[in-house]
Design a protein around this motif. Structure first.
Motif, PDB file in Angstrom:
ATOM      1  N   UNK A   1     -28.180  99.863  74.187  1.00 20.65           N
ATOM      2  CA  UNK A   1     -28.590 100.563  75.409  1.00 20.65           C
ATOM      3  C   UNK A   1     -28.161  99.799  76.649  1.00 20.65           C
ATOM      4  N   UNK A   2     -28.008  98.495  76.514  1.00 20.25           N
ATOM      5  CA  UNK A   2     -27.377  97.693  77.565  1.00 20.25           C
ATOM      6  C   UNK A   2     -26.345  96.789  76.885  1.00 20.25           C
ATOM      7  N   UNK A   3     -25.374  96.261  77.634  1.00 23.82           N
ATOM      8  CA  UNK A   3     -24.300  95.480  77.013  1.00 23.82           C
ATOM      9  C   UNK A   3     -24.805  94.289  76.206  1.00 23.82           C
ATOM     10  N   UNK A   4     -24.114  94.041  75.106  1.00 25.10           N
ATOM     11  CA  UNK A   4     -24.438  92.928  74.212  1.00 25.10           C
ATOM     12  C   UNK A   4     -23.387  91.836  74.378  1.00 25.10           C
ATOM     13  N   UNK A   5     -23.855  90.589  74.483  1.00 27.19           N
ATOM     14  CA  UNK A   5     -22.977  89.420  74.601  1.00 27.19           C
ATOM     15  C   UNK A   5     -23.240  88.507  73.413  1.00 27.19           C
ATOM     16  N   UNK A   6     -22.178  87.979  72.825  1.00 28.90           N
ATOM     17  CA  UNK A   6     -22.369  86.989  71.765  1.00 28.90           C
ATOM     18  C   UNK A   6     -22.402  85.578  72.333  1.00 28.90           C
ATOM     19  N   UNK A   7     -21.470  85.281  73.238  1.00 35.26           N
ATOM     20  CA  UNK A   7     -21.412  83.942  73.806  1.00 35.26           C
ATOM     21  C   UNK A   7     -20.440  83.877  74.963  1.00 35.26           C
ATOM     22  N   UNK A   8     -20.374  82.734  75.594  1.00 33.63           N
ATOM     23  CA  UNK A   8     -19.503  82.570  76.761  1.00 33.63           C
ATOM     24  C   UNK A   8     -18.031  82.752  76.418  1.00 33.63           C
ATOM     25  N   UNK A   9     -17.658  82.490  75.179  1.00 35.59           N
ATOM     26  CA  UNK A   9     -16.249  82.600  74.788  1.00 35.59           C
ATOM     27  C   UNK A   9     -15.929  83.943  74.126  1.00 35.59           C
ATOM     28  N   UNK A  10     -16.862  84.883  74.173  1.00 34.30           N
ATOM     29  CA  UNK A  10     -16.609  86.205  73.613  1.00 34.30           C
ATOM     30  C   UNK A  10     -17.131  86.347  72.194  1.00 34.30           C
ATOM     31  N   UNK A  11     -16.662  87.385  71.495  1.00 28.86           N
ATOM     32  CA  UNK A  11     -17.115  87.671  70.139  1.00 28.86           C
ATOM     33  C   UNK A  11     -16.262  86.930  69.111  1.00 28.86           C
ATOM     34  N   UNK A  12     -16.869  86.549  67.990  1.00 27.41           N
ATOM     35  CA  UNK A  12     -16.058  85.988  66.910  1.00 27.41           C
ATOM     36  C   UNK A  12     -15.147  87.063  66.338  1.00 27.41           C
TER      37      UNK A  12
END
Length: 240
Positions: free
Chosen positions: A6-17
């Motif tokens: 429902x809102x953006x999901x972030x994995x980490x500062x360097x992006x998604x694995x």
């Protein structure tokens, strides 16, 4: 089952694995951590014996900052093994066209400022995910209790900031209708996230932890996308 962001999901500062073929995914631990946080909050709130045991530990002179999160988790899960037999895939793949690069603010809910923003990948969309558990109804109850408390707490910290009315009030109303609300991925850089959220209203615990670990129990710093005007990680596991 579907994962709806429902809102953006972030994995980490360097992006998604990404896997060997370069396909982006969310690893299993993103979901286990989110469910565990909800279960910890719910059973501390629900069970007075658990509450007193955790409170006694947090007020003890032998408190070890490096062991707090794991110790509290063990106190809860030893009595309520809700995480046992939780079946989640090792990788939940994300469509590449639903991943965008965005500037993300590390937003101070008390001061209303961006303290250290950065650019990273965010995911917004719907993906199928097979999650099974013999305790799915207990997880559902825990997820609602925790997500709604977390949203209300962030809302209260904002006071009369426009984000409180424009974003948090509709969010709090909407998530009551979600099947299983989860706050997943990177949504704060506070080390405890919301695991000790139950105790932020208990003055003696709050003051002891502020003195010991030099941080507020509440996740004061959350990730905020100025373009979308949303904080991150608010998702639903929808049972088809």
């Amino acid at each position: 089952m579907e994962l709806i962001s429902w809102t953006p999901v972030i994995f980490g500062r360097s992006g998604f694995p990404r896997d060997e073929e370069g396909k982006p995914f969310l690893p299993r631990n993103v979901f286990t951590e989110a469910v565990t946080s909800a279960v910890i909050f719910y059973y501390i709130k629900k069970d007075r014996e658990i509450e007193n045991k955790v409170k006694k530990y947090l007020l003890s002179d032998s408190l070890n900052i490096k062991e707090v999160a794991e110790k509290v988790k063990r106190i809860v899960l030893d009595k309520y093994p809700v995480m046992e037999n939780l079946d989640i895939p090792e990788r939940i793949y994300l469509p590449e066209d639903q991943i965008k690069e965005r500037y993300v603010e590390l937003f101070d809910l008390k001061e209303w400022i961006d303290v250290k923003g950065f650019k990273t990948e965010v995911f917004t969309g719907i993906v199928p995910v097979e999650i099974n558990s013999p305790y799915i109804e207990k997880i559902r109850s825990a997820a609602h209790s925790y997500a709604e408390a977390l949203a209300r707490m962030e809302h209260s910290m904002l006071k009369d900031h426009p984000l409180a009315k424009q974003f948090y009030e509709p969010l709090i109303n909407d998530m009551k209708k979600w099947d299983i609300p989860l706050r997943i991925g990177m949504w704060t850089e506070v080390s405890f996230k919301g695991d000790l959220l139950f105790f932020w209203k208990i003055k003696e615990v709050r003051e002891k932890l502020l003195k010991t670990i030099k941080t507020d129990i509440r996740p004061r710093y959350v990730l905020f996308l100025p373009k979308e005007k949303q904080t991150t990680g608010w998702t639903e596991l929808k049972i088809k």
